[in-house]
Each structure stands twice: as structure tokens, then as C-alpha cells.
Design a protein around this motif. Structure first.
Motif, short mmCIF file in Angstrom:
data_model
loop_
_atom_site.label_atom_id
_atom_site.label_comp_id
_atom_site.label_asym_id
_atom_site.label_seq_id
_atom_site.Cartn_x
_atom_site.Cartn_y
_atom_site.Cartn_z
N GLY B 41 0.80 -1.23 0.00
CA GLY B 41 0.00 0.00 0.00
C GLY B 41 0.83 1.27 0.00
N LYS B 42 2.12 1.14 -0.24
CA LYS B 42 2.99 2.34 -0.25
C LYS B 42 2.57 3.29 -1.39
CE LYS B 42 6.95 0.18 -0.88
NZ LYS B 42 6.67 -1.26 -0.93
N SER B 43 2.51 2.74 -2.59
CA SER B 43 2.16 3.59 -3.74
C SER B 43 0.74 4.12 -3.62
CB SER B 43 2.31 2.82 -5.05
OG SER B 43 3.67 2.63 -5.33
N THR B 48 -2.61 8.74 -3.21
CA THR B 48 -3.72 9.45 -2.57
C THR B 48 -3.25 10.83 -2.11
OG1 THR B 48 -4.40 7.30 -1.75
CG2 THR B 48 -5.60 9.18 -0.93
N LEU B 49 -2.02 10.88 -1.57
CA LEU B 49 -1.48 12.18 -1.16
C LEU B 49 -1.37 13.12 -2.36
CD1 LEU B 49 1.44 11.11 1.22
CD2 LEU B 49 -0.67 12.24 1.88
N SER B 59 -8.94 11.48 5.41
CA SER B 59 -8.47 12.69 4.74
C SER B 59 -6.96 12.80 4.83
CB SER B 59 -9.12 13.92 5.36
OG SER B 59 -8.98 13.86 6.77
N ALA B 60 -6.41 13.61 3.95
CA ALA B 60 -4.97 13.82 3.93
C ALA B 60 -4.68 15.30 3.75
CB ALA B 60 -4.37 13.02 2.77
N GLN B 68 -7.14 16.83 -1.52
CA GLN B 68 -8.07 16.71 -2.64
C GLN B 68 -8.47 18.08 -3.18
OE1 GLN B 68 -10.94 13.75 -0.89
NE2 GLN B 68 -11.25 13.37 -3.07
N LYS B 69 -8.85 18.96 -2.22
CA LYS B 69 -9.44 20.23 -2.65
C LYS B 69 -8.39 21.22 -3.14
CE LYS B 69 -13.39 19.73 0.36
NZ LYS B 69 -13.37 19.48 1.81
N GLN B 70 -7.20 21.16 -2.55
CA GLN B 70 -6.21 22.18 -2.91
C GLN B 70 -4.97 21.56 -3.55
OE1 GLN B 70 -6.84 23.83 1.09
NE2 GLN B 70 -6.46 25.80 0.11
#
Lengths: 265, 291
Positions: B41-43, B48-49, B59-60, B68-70
Motif C-alpha cells: 500500500g505504499k504507492s 492518494t497524497l 483525509s490527507a 483533494q481540494k487544494q
């Protein structure tokens, strides 16, 4: 602007090849018109013996091929077909090629939004459509000058080329939407050709049989039927509205789906 | 300040597990290692980041901004190196660097030249004619050329020869000293051991532990290996103190944690041809501890 310029450059070669081929098709066909019209009588006689369905299928039932504009319109339906294929391919590959060639990670890592990516690519294709149609219109005027004693109405030619542009926009936007779901390069060609040729055959079937004439509403080749354009001097409003909404829906759906889509590498 | 922070970050690909409830904090100025076997799950976490994929839940944050938003704002200050480097075939390296630099609206020509010379890269060569290792160099330079505040490197050393790996690590150390935070994923512990301040261990989508590299080393484990003179020797006294004892013919191996004196006393009672007492590699500590 950065991606737009890059796209214009990297798509230049295939655009030029397609455009040159289609324009040559018009030019060469028109260059044969003088000898063709000289024998118009013989050809008319021959065509009288064709079965009515076949004439409908070839879209020549109401054409007088001895007339320059009618002759042009006959060629024009193949121009529509090829121009449709051209921009269906552009639409279907522009977004998907970044993923199939795995360059999407480079692009996504840049400080740009997904909307920026879609918009840049869409703009590139729209500019190509503009250039293509201006070139096409120019060369059809030239070929009428050279080979057909200027027997054309400018308004009709402009309408014909506007309808090419609209048809290209139609396939472009549908192609963009489809491309979001394309996962492999080898899927692009069959899907793109399938859609364009499929709608082309639907337009033929809808002209042959009255029972399925409702099919004319789902194929852009019927929206922009060259024969109706040269006879009526206009494009039916109903078709313009349908076409406009399909383009609008496809483009909107492209933005929405692309934003919600996970990278697929 | 946390440069990266994730809260219960979870990603499923349909029904397939990606990552589950990852809570991660990377502090400013750190070199943070991200360790786990292939498919752990590293990649997925890194993608996701980077907002390449959107999380199923959780969330991240990077630079305290929502990933996601910015995302496009955040990416101005991120350098990213993917595990598989793929670029546009019709460009050469120099053209790709210039193209990449345009997106950051920075003048990077000097830096591009500097880095290319440092890695001995021929920038006039087209990317589709480059070897895997050279493409990796292009990827590294491409990630560094705009002087990002955060470097995210997904298995960065694959394909590089040992000499270039060393140069690369030296470069990262310098960048880090100049203030760059680095997130570094790898399945090779020796790399992480050399570079990182802290490591996160991920397995089957779960974050097992976050630990300082020093702390891991401070666990005073010794790896002991003995070649017995007599295969029938009584080694029960060793089995009592050792962990993970492996015996094959006249060879005995075990991990020992405790006072050296006691170990030596017990060894003293045994006839042996040869003896090794070593610091275990992080790999062995991990295997022993967590996996």
C-alpha cells in the motif's frame, strides 16, 4: 496555455496528414468534374437503371451529378465521414493516451487541475477543427474556380463547412467522454471507428426504410445531410438543437467523470 | 509543524484493499521512510497524497491544505518521482525539463544544467532511447528542478547503479539540510536505514508502526552465529537465552538481547570452530519484531 501549446505541437503531424488527405480528396474529385459533366447524360442513363434502394443508400437519388454543386455534395458525404473519423480518433485518444503511455503521472504531479487538462486538450481540438474547416472551405472555393466555372453559392459552401465543423465537434465531444473509460491503446481504434461507421450506417438505413426513419435523430450524418443543405439552403433547427445538446451533455459529463476518476496506470 | 498528515486514510479499489486507516505525520525537515513489501500500500498512500486517486474515506493534508481540494496549489511545492518513470517519447531530456519547469513559472536552466552534470546525463538524448537507469535520472532531476519544499519519492533507486545511488543519496542529504522534507518509500531497508530519521512500516494496507531509526538500532539485539566443533554438543544453555534459534547440523544461529557478559559466559562453555556476533540489519530487526 502551457499544455495547450504542447498539445498543438505534439498533435501537429497527424493533424496535417489528415487535413492534407481530406483536402486532396476534394481537390482531386473536383478536378475530375469537367470530364464527368461532359458525360453527364450517359451517367444519368446508367443511374436510372440502379434500384431505388441503392440510390438511396449511396445518397444519390435526388442528385444531378452533372451539376457542380450536386457533384460536390456527393463527394462531401465522404468528407463528412472521414472528418468524423478524424475527430472521433482525436477525441478518443487525447485524454486516454496520457494514461496508456503512462505520462499521466508527470502531468498530474504538476500544479494544475484536472479541469485545466481537459480544457487545454479540448481547446487544442477546437482550434484544429477551425483550421481544418477554413482550409477545407478555401480549397473547395479554389477547386470550384478551377474546375467548375464558379458554379456555387458562397452561402451554401459556408453552410456545408459549418456542418462539417459541427459534426466534428459532435464526434470530438463523444470521443472525449468515451476516452475516459478507455484503458488500453488498442481499444481506441475499434471503439472510435465503431461509433462513426455505426452512425454512418444508421443514417443509410434510415434513408432506405421509412419504418426506421426515426433513427435519423440519433445519427449526426443525418443532421448534416449535404443534399438537404444545398436544396433548402439551411440546416434544420431541430437537428441543430439535438446536436448542440449532445455536445453540451458529452462535454459536461467529460468534466464531471474526469474529475471523479482515479488515475489508472 | 506537520508537512504531511493523514487521518484514517482508507482506499479500496472496488472490493480490493488498498490501504486501511492510515494515520501518518511527517514533520518539517524530516526524511521519512515508508517501508513495506510489494503490494503493501505504499504507492496507494502516495498516490492518494498526490490526489492521483481519491480516498474511499479519511483525509490527507499537505502543508495543512486538503490534498483533494487544494491539490494544484500544494503541487507547486512538491517534487514527485514515480516508481515507474514514463515520459513523452517525442522529447529529449532537455526539452522535457524545460517543459516541466514552465509549469512552476520559475527559471530553472542553471539548476537543470547543474543536476544533469551531477548525474552525468546526456540531455540531448531522446527519452525513448534512454535506458531504464537514465530515465530514472531524468525523473529525479525533473522532481528536483523547481526546488520543492517536499519531495515525494516512490521507490527512487530502482535502476540506478551503486555509484549513482550514492550521489543521489548525497544530493538528498544536501537538499534536506537546505530545508526540504522528504518522504521516501522503499522495500529495501538498507536505503531507509541510511537516509531516514523515522520510518513507517506498512503491511497489507495497515500501518504497523512508526519508529525512529535510532530507536530501532538501540534495541540492543545481537545476531549470534556459531560453528560447533562437535555437532552433538549440548547447546541447551544457548536455547534458553536466544530467540529465533535456528539449528542446522553444527551451525547455530539466534538473536540475543541482554547483557554481553552472560552471553559470553554461556559461549565459554561451548567448544566451537568459529563464532560471529553482529549487529542485525534493520531488515532482521523488522522480521523479528513485526512481520
Amino acid at each position: 496555455m502551457i499544455l495547450f501549446i504542447r498539445e498543438i505541437k505534439s498533435n501537429m503531424k497527424s493533424f496535417i496528414i489528415w487535413t492534407v488527405c481530406i483536402v486532396s480528396l476534394i481537390f482531386l474529385s473536383m478536378s475530375m468534374f469537367p470530364s464527368f459533366s461532359a458525360d453527364a447524360g450517359a451517367i444519368e442513363d446508367m443511374m436510372k437503371n440502379f434500384p431505388e434502394e441503392m440510390k438511396k443508400a449511396l445518397n444519390i437519388s435526388s442528385l444531378n451529378l452533372g451539376e457542380a454543386l450536386d457533384y460536390f455534395t456527393y463527394i462531401f458525404q465522404y468528407v463528412l465521414l472521414f472528418a468524423g473519423i478524424q475527430f472521433m480518433l482525436v477525441g478518443a485518444s487525447m485524454l486516454s493516451k496520457e494514461e496508456t503511455e503512462k505520462t499521466i503521472e508527470f502531468l498530474y504531479a504538476k500544479p494544475i487541475t484536472k479541469n485545466y487538462i481537459v480544457t487545454s486538450k479540448l481547446l487544442t481540438a477546437i482550434v484544429q477543427i477551425l483550421v481544418f474547416n477554413v482550409t477545407g472551405a478555401l480549397f473547395s472555393v479554389i477547386s470550384f474556380n478551377l474546375f467548375a466555372d464558379n458554379e456555387y453559392k458562397l452561402k451554401t459552401l459556408v453552410l456545408l463547412w459549418l456542418s462539417v465543423a459541427a459534426l466534428q465537434l459532435f464526434f470530438l465531444s463523444v470521443g472525449f467522454l468515451i476516452s475516459i473509460f478507455i484503458k488500453k491503446t488498442r481499444q481506441v481504434m475499434p471503439v472510435a471507428l465503431g461509433v462513426v461507421l455505426g452512425t454512418y450506417f444508421i443514417s443509410i438505413i434510415s434513408s432506405i426504410s421509412d419504418q426506421v426513419s426515426f433513427l435519423k435523430y440519433i445519427t449526426p450524418f443525418k443532421y448534416f445531410d449535404g443534399i438537404r443543405i444545398i436544396r433548402d439552403g439551411s440546416i434544420d433547427t431541430v437537428y441543430i438543437i439535438i446536436c448542440f445538446f449532445i455536445i453540451l451533455a458529452s462535454v459536461t459529463a467529460t468534466y464531471v467523470c474526469y474529475n471523479n476518476k482515479d488515475m489508472n496506470v | 509543524m506537520n508537512i504531511i498528515e493523514t487521518k484514517n486514510l482508507t482506499k479500496y479499489y472496488g472490493k480490493h484493499r488498498g490501504i486501511i486507516d492510515i494515520n501518518l505525520q511527517v514533520e518539517e525537515g524530516e526524511i521519512f521512510g515508508f517501508i513495506g513489501p510489494n503490494g503493501a500500500g505504499k504507492s496507494t498512500t502516495i498516490r492518494t497524497l498526490m490526489n492521483f486517486i481519491s480516498p474511499t474515506s479519511g483525509s490527507a493534508y499537505i502543508f495543512n491544505k486538503d490534498c483533494q481540494k487544494q491539490s494544484s496549489y500544494i503541487k507547486k511545492s512538491i517534487g514527485y518521482l514515480p516508481s515507474e518513470v514514463n515520459y513523452y517519447d517525442d522529447l529529449n531530456a532537455q526539452q522535457l525539463f524545460q517543459y516541466s519547469a514552465k509549469y512552476y513559472h520559475k527559471e530553472c536552466t542553471a539548476r537543470i544544467r547543474e543536476l544533469s552534470e551531477y548525474f552525468e546525463l546526456d540531455v540531448s538524448k531522446r527519452l525513448d532511447e534512454m535506458s531504464f537507469g537514465n530515465k530514472k535520472k531524468v525523473g529525479i532531476i525533473q522532481a528536483l528542478l523547481h526546488k520543492p519544499k517536499l519531495l515525494i519519492l516512490d521507490e527512487p533507486t530502482g535502476g540506478l547503479d551503486p555509484l549513482m545511488q550514492n550521489r543521489f543519496f548525497d544530493l538528498l542529504e544536501n537538499e534536506n539540510k537546505a530545508g526540504t522534507t522528504i518522504l521516501f518509500s522503499s522495500h529495501l531497508l538498507s536505503e531507509v536505514q541510511r537516509m531516514c530519521n523515522r520510518v513507517a512500516i506498512i503491511k497489507e494496507g495497515h500501518l504497523l508502526k512508526v519508529e525512529r531509526v535510532e530507536t530501532l538500532r538501540e534495541e540492543k539485539y545481537k545476531k549470534v552465529k556459531i560453528l560447533l566443533s562437535n555437532p552433538r554438543e549440548n547447546i541447551e544453555s544457548l536455547s534458553e537465552i536466544g530467540e529465533n534459534v535456528v539449528i542446522s547440523k553444527n551451525k547455530v544461529e539466534f538473536m540475543y538481547k541482554g547483557k554481553s557478559k552472560e552471553l559470553l559466559q554461556r559461549l565459554n562453555a561451548i567448544e566451537c570452530d568459529n563464532i560471529w556476533i553482529e549487529d542485525p540489519s534493520l531488515e532482521e530487526i523488522f522480521m523479528h519484531y513485526y512481520l
